[in-house]
Design a protein around this motif. Structure first.
Motif, PDB file in Angstrom:
ATOM      1  N   THR A  68       0.700  -1.092   0.017  1.00 47.53           N
ATOM      2  CA  THR A  68       0.102  -0.039  -0.006  1.00 47.53           C
ATOM      3  C   THR A  68       0.863   1.453   0.081  1.00 47.53           C
ATOM      4  OG1 THR A  68      -1.620  -1.276   1.259  1.00 47.53           O
ATOM      5  CG2 THR A  68      -1.848   1.305   1.412  1.00 47.53           C
ATOM      6  N   THR A 105       1.163   5.403  -0.109  1.00 51.36           N
ATOM      7  CA  THR A 105       0.305   6.516   0.331  1.00 51.36           C
ATOM      8  C   THR A 105       1.361   7.867   0.023  1.00 51.36           C
ATOM      9  OG1 THR A 105      -1.284   5.831   1.679  1.00 51.36           O
ATOM     10  CG2 THR A 105      -1.094   7.994   1.761  1.00 51.36           C
ATOM     11  N   ILE A 141       1.836  11.861   0.352  1.00 56.12           N
ATOM     12  CA  ILE A 141       0.779  13.106   0.902  1.00 56.12           C
ATOM     13  C   ILE A 141       1.814  14.190   0.684  1.00 56.12           C
ATOM     14  CG2 ILE A 141      -0.140  13.913   2.961  1.00 56.12           C
ATOM     15  CD1 ILE A 141      -0.331  10.922   3.890  1.00 56.12           C
ATOM     16  N   ILE A 179      -3.604  14.521  -1.016  1.00 57.27           N
ATOM     17  CA  ILE A 179      -3.028  13.118  -1.081  1.00 57.27           C
ATOM     18  C   ILE A 179      -2.672  12.921  -2.684  1.00 57.27           C
ATOM     19  CG2 ILE A 179      -3.239  10.625  -0.944  1.00 57.27           C
ATOM     20  CD1 ILE A 179      -5.138  11.285   1.570  1.00 57.27           C
ATOM     21  N   TYR A 181      -1.225  10.192  -4.118  1.00 57.46           N
ATOM     22  CA  TYR A 181      -1.813   8.941  -4.559  1.00 57.46           C
ATOM     23  C   TYR A 181      -1.911   8.010  -3.308  1.00 57.46           C
ATOM     24  CZ  TYR A 181      -1.289   4.151  -6.673  1.00 57.46           C
ATOM     25  OH  TYR A 181      -1.410   2.871  -7.032  1.00 57.46           O
ATOM     26  N   GLN A 182      -2.744   7.145  -3.437  1.00 60.55           N
ATOM     27  CA  GLN A 182      -3.261   6.130  -2.426  1.00 60.55           C
ATOM     28  C   GLN A 182      -3.617   4.854  -2.958  1.00 60.55           C
ATOM     29  OE1 GLN A 182      -5.883   7.495   0.757  1.00 60.55           O
ATOM     30  NE2 GLN A 182      -4.764   6.127   1.953  1.00 60.55           N
ATOM     31  N   GLY A 183      -3.043   3.766  -3.006  1.00 58.41           N
ATOM     32  CA  GLY A 183      -3.344   2.591  -3.609  1.00 58.41           C
ATOM     33  C   GLY A 183      -2.264   1.578  -3.415  1.00 58.41           C
ATOM     34  N   LYS A 184      -2.497   0.336  -3.908  1.00 60.71           N
ATOM     35  CA  LYS A 184      -1.568  -0.803  -4.262  1.00 60.71           C
ATOM     36  C   LYS A 184      -0.687  -0.782  -5.309  1.00 60.71           C
ATOM     37  CE  LYS A 184      -3.961  -3.177  -0.740  1.00 60.71           C
ATOM     38  NZ  LYS A 184      -3.445  -3.908   0.290  1.00 60.71           N
ATOM     39  N   CYS A 244      10.176   8.988   3.388  1.00 63.91           N
ATOM     40  CA  CYS A 244       9.342   7.755   3.316  1.00 63.91           C
ATOM     41  C   CYS A 244       9.702   6.992   4.330  1.00 63.91           C
ATOM     42  CB  CYS A 244       9.525   7.079   1.941  1.00 63.91           C
ATOM     43  SG  CYS A 244      11.037   5.978   1.776  1.00 63.91           S
ATOM     44  N   LYS A 301       3.597  -1.216   3.891  1.00 66.02           N
ATOM     45  CA  LYS A 301       3.150   0.138   3.520  1.00 66.02           C
ATOM     46  C   LYS A 301       4.239   0.889   3.366  1.00 66.02           C
ATOM     47  CE  LYS A 301      -0.968  -0.812   6.655  1.00 66.02           C
ATOM     48  NZ  LYS A 301      -1.546  -0.583   7.740  1.00 66.02           N
ATOM     49  N   ARG A 321       4.745   5.034   3.352  1.00 64.41           N
ATOM     50  CA  ARG A 321       4.130   6.387   3.508  1.00 64.41           C
ATOM     51  C   ARG A 321       5.341   7.523   3.037  1.00 64.41           C
ATOM     52  NH1 ARG A 321       3.309   3.804   7.917  1.00 64.41           N
ATOM     53  NH2 ARG A 321       1.423   2.950   8.496  1.00 64.41           N
TER      54      ARG A 321
END
Length: 99
Positions: A6, A8, A10, A15, A17-20, A69, A75, A77
């Motif tokens: 996942t 993300t 920010i 945001i 991008y947010q996704g797989k 990051c 995940k 971020r």
């Protein structure tokens, strides 16, 4: 083991991008590096550049202005001062960003 991550991204404004994704390539301070599912925990500084993410046969690119990051438990971020997806960047906009 999970086969996706996942992601993300920010910025202070939104945001981006947010996704797989199955894999992610990030612009690190000493060069680009890749993250796959199951990657060890990591915190890294990011430089201005492109984040490339792969989802099956698709590749997406997101330009960022640097940042940080964190990778943990499949995940990622990313905190950045700003950026745009590939679809949002026009030739004139890219030239303006370079100035």
């Amino acid at each position: 083991m999970e086969k996706s991550i996942t992601l993300t991204i920010i910025s202070p404004d939104k945001i981006l991008y947010q996704g797989k994704a199955q894999s992610v390539i990030l612009p690190g301070a000493v060069g680009y590096f890749g993250i796959l599912p199951g990657h060890a925990p990591l915190v890294s500084q990011l430089e201005m550049g492109l984040i490339k993410l792969h989802n099956g046969n698709q590749e997406f690119r997101i330009a960022i202005d640097g940042g940080f990051c964190e990778v943990q438990e499949n995940k990622i971020r990313v905190l950045t001062e700003g950026g745009d997806s590939e679809e949002d960047i026009t030739h004139d906009h890219a030239l303006e960003l370079l100035k």
